[in-house]
Structure formats: C-alpha cells, structure tokens
Design a protein around this motif. Sequence first.
Motif, PDB file in Angstrom:
ATOM      1  N   TYR A  48       0.850  -1.192   0.000  1.00 23.92           N
ATOM      2  CA  TYR A  48       0.000   0.000   0.000  1.00 23.92           C
ATOM      3  C   TYR A  48       0.886   1.243   0.000  1.00 23.92           C
ATOM      4  N   VAL A  49       0.362   2.297  -0.601  1.00 24.78           N
ATOM      5  CA  VAL A  49       1.163   3.509  -0.750  1.00 24.78           C
ATOM      6  C   VAL A  49       0.557   4.697  -0.012  1.00 24.78           C
ATOM      7  N   GLU A  50      -0.566   4.490   0.663  1.00 26.67           N
ATOM      8  CA  GLU A  50      -1.149   5.551   1.475  1.00 26.67           C
ATOM      9  C   GLU A  50      -1.940   4.940   2.620  1.00 26.67           C
ATOM     10  N   ILE A  51      -2.111   5.742   3.677  1.00 26.43           N
ATOM     11  CA  ILE A  51      -2.900   5.328   4.836  1.00 26.43           C
ATOM     12  C   ILE A  51      -4.089   6.262   4.945  1.00 26.43           C
ATOM     13  N   HIS A 123      -7.230  -1.932   1.192  1.00 27.27           N
ATOM     14  CA  HIS A 123      -8.158  -1.847   0.068  1.00 27.27           C
ATOM     15  C   HIS A 123      -7.440  -1.197  -1.102  1.00 27.27           C
ATOM     16  N   LYS A 124      -7.277  -1.983  -2.172  1.00 27.47           N
ATOM     17  CA  LYS A 124      -6.490  -1.542  -3.321  1.00 27.47           C
ATOM     18  C   LYS A 124      -5.097  -1.153  -2.835  1.00 27.47           C
ATOM     19  N   ILE A 128      -6.520   1.159   5.326  1.00 27.23           N
ATOM     20  CA  ILE A 128      -7.605   1.917   5.944  1.00 27.23           C
ATOM     21  C   ILE A 128      -7.668   1.574   7.428  1.00 27.23           C
ATOM     22  N   ILE A 129      -7.561   2.602   8.270  1.00 26.97           N
ATOM     23  CA  ILE A 129      -7.660   2.444   9.725  1.00 26.97           C
ATOM     24  C   ILE A 129      -8.955   3.106  10.176  1.00 26.97           C
TER      25      ILE A 129
END
Length: 310
Positions: A48-51, A123-124, A128-129
């Motif tokens: 993943y590249v973002e949170i 997700h993708k 996601i937190i």
Amino acid sequence: MKTLFEEIKASIKNNYNQDRSFWRPVLPWGGVFTIKAGRKAVSCTPLYVEIRLKNTCTIDGFLMLLYVILNENENFPRELSLHLGREFVDCFLYLMDTYSFTTVKLLWIWDKMEKQQYKSEVHKASLIIDLFGNEHDNFTKNLENLMSTIQESYCSNWRCPTRVQEDQQRTININPPQEIPHGNLIRLAVDELFCSRIELCAELGCGGLREFSQRVFCHGAPPFVVLNMQHWKSEDLAYVPYYLDLSDHKYLLEGATLFNKEEHHYSAAFQIDGHWMHYDGLRNVNLILLNKPPEFLLLSSLVYIRATEK
C-alpha cells in the motif's frame, strides 16, 4: 514562527463579531498519509502507498484538548512526559505546531493504542484504519497510569472474609447518583468516589461497618483529569462545576467532549484565557469562538486541569 496555540490566542484577541472562526481547519476529521517510497524502499505484501483514517472523532477532540493543556502551563509538558514519554510529548507538540494533523493522529494510534482497539484493512493501494467506537476506549484508557487511583477500606467485623479491601481504578468513571438529591449532582458524585465514608459492609451476612479511606492518586496529582460522564442524562447536567477538589488538590474546568447520539459523532469545547471555543473536526469551519460557555447537555466527558499552587 508562531505556534498553533499562539495563532489561536491571537485569533481570539483580534476576532470580530462577524467572523468568530479560526482562519484554517484544525485536526480535520479523517486524514490521508502518503507513503513516499524511495529507490531503496523494500516492497511488502500486501503493498500500500497511502494510509486513510476514518471515524477519527473518537480521538480528535481529546487530541485538541491535550494540545491546549500542554500549552496552558509550562510545567505540564515535563510532568506528562513522565507518563506519556518525553519523545511522544515533544513529537506531538511539533506535529501540531507544523499542522501535520494526519501524522499526529498516527502518532497516537501507533504509540498509544493497541492493535485490537481499531479495525484496519488493505483496500487496493490503501491501508484503511477505522477508529469507529468509543472515545474513552480509544483515548482515556490509553493514558498509561496518569489517572490511576486507589482507595482502601476496612470492615469493623473481624470475621469478615474480605475485611481489608483495595479498589484501584485506572480511569475516573463518575456514575450518576441512584437517588437524585438536592445540590450539585456532579460534585456529589465525585465526592462519593473520592471522599472517605462509612457504610454497611456489602459482604453477605457480615453486618459490620466498612470504613473507606480517601481515594488518592497512585502517582501523585496529575496535571489533568478526565471524568467519564457518558452514563449521565442531559436533565442531570443542568449545572457543571467549574472547580473540583480531588484528593486534596483543586482542579479547574478546562473543557469537555460532547457526543451527538444521532450522528454518533464526538466534538469538543475548551477555554483559553477565559474564552470558550468549540471544535468539531467534521465541519469545514471546525474551530469557532463562542459567545458564551457551551451547554453540556450532550456530555461525554469533563476535563479539569490542576490549579497552579500559589
């Protein structure tokens, strides 16, 4: 360069009646943290590249209050460092003052919360937190032993099977009185928890009198306390005390968190130099100077700071 706290104080001083809002959003709801992967970055599975943060109102209001409290007294950062860690306090203040609001939320999540306290999924290309839940579970219970208290009790009956008892609590849960007496209900409920008293022993068949000592803080009087008020009804909150005596120390009302049951959403109110402000991270204009103290009918918690000894 002014700190965020200095900017807020300046906005209070220079406010005009037609515009009582702070000039930019503070701690907006949610947040996105982009991971900057360089050439030497090691790939991970899943990648993943973002949170992305969701439902952060369960920590947002308290983070705002914590920031205000740390700036209220020059000794508070040092005292809170003993409980929360010096590195955490310094990093927290730096991130707030540089408007790194998503990062400051991640600091709390990863440094103070347990993994089982929140939901996370990939997700993708996003982690996601989700912090949906109760603010006391997500914040107050993670304040280490800051508000730990203990109360001892002794039964007059030597044959009592539990003659000597100790009641230790990590948070301060204020339960409404079972019988509604006259007077300040919140102060009466606080006194019932903290003050010494004598009552009939609850042990079956004992018949003795149990004497409760004064409840004391395990690690000395903390800089601030959070009173969990989530079990109170709005009709019992007509009067909120502006000061409390807790274990021989005076505490002054600093703010509160509010809970809207219909939206399942938390917000906060706090005062700076006697001026009340309302914070709601979900709104576009989320920090507003109030004309008068807020109504505490949707109360979730009350926050008091220890008075400066003169």
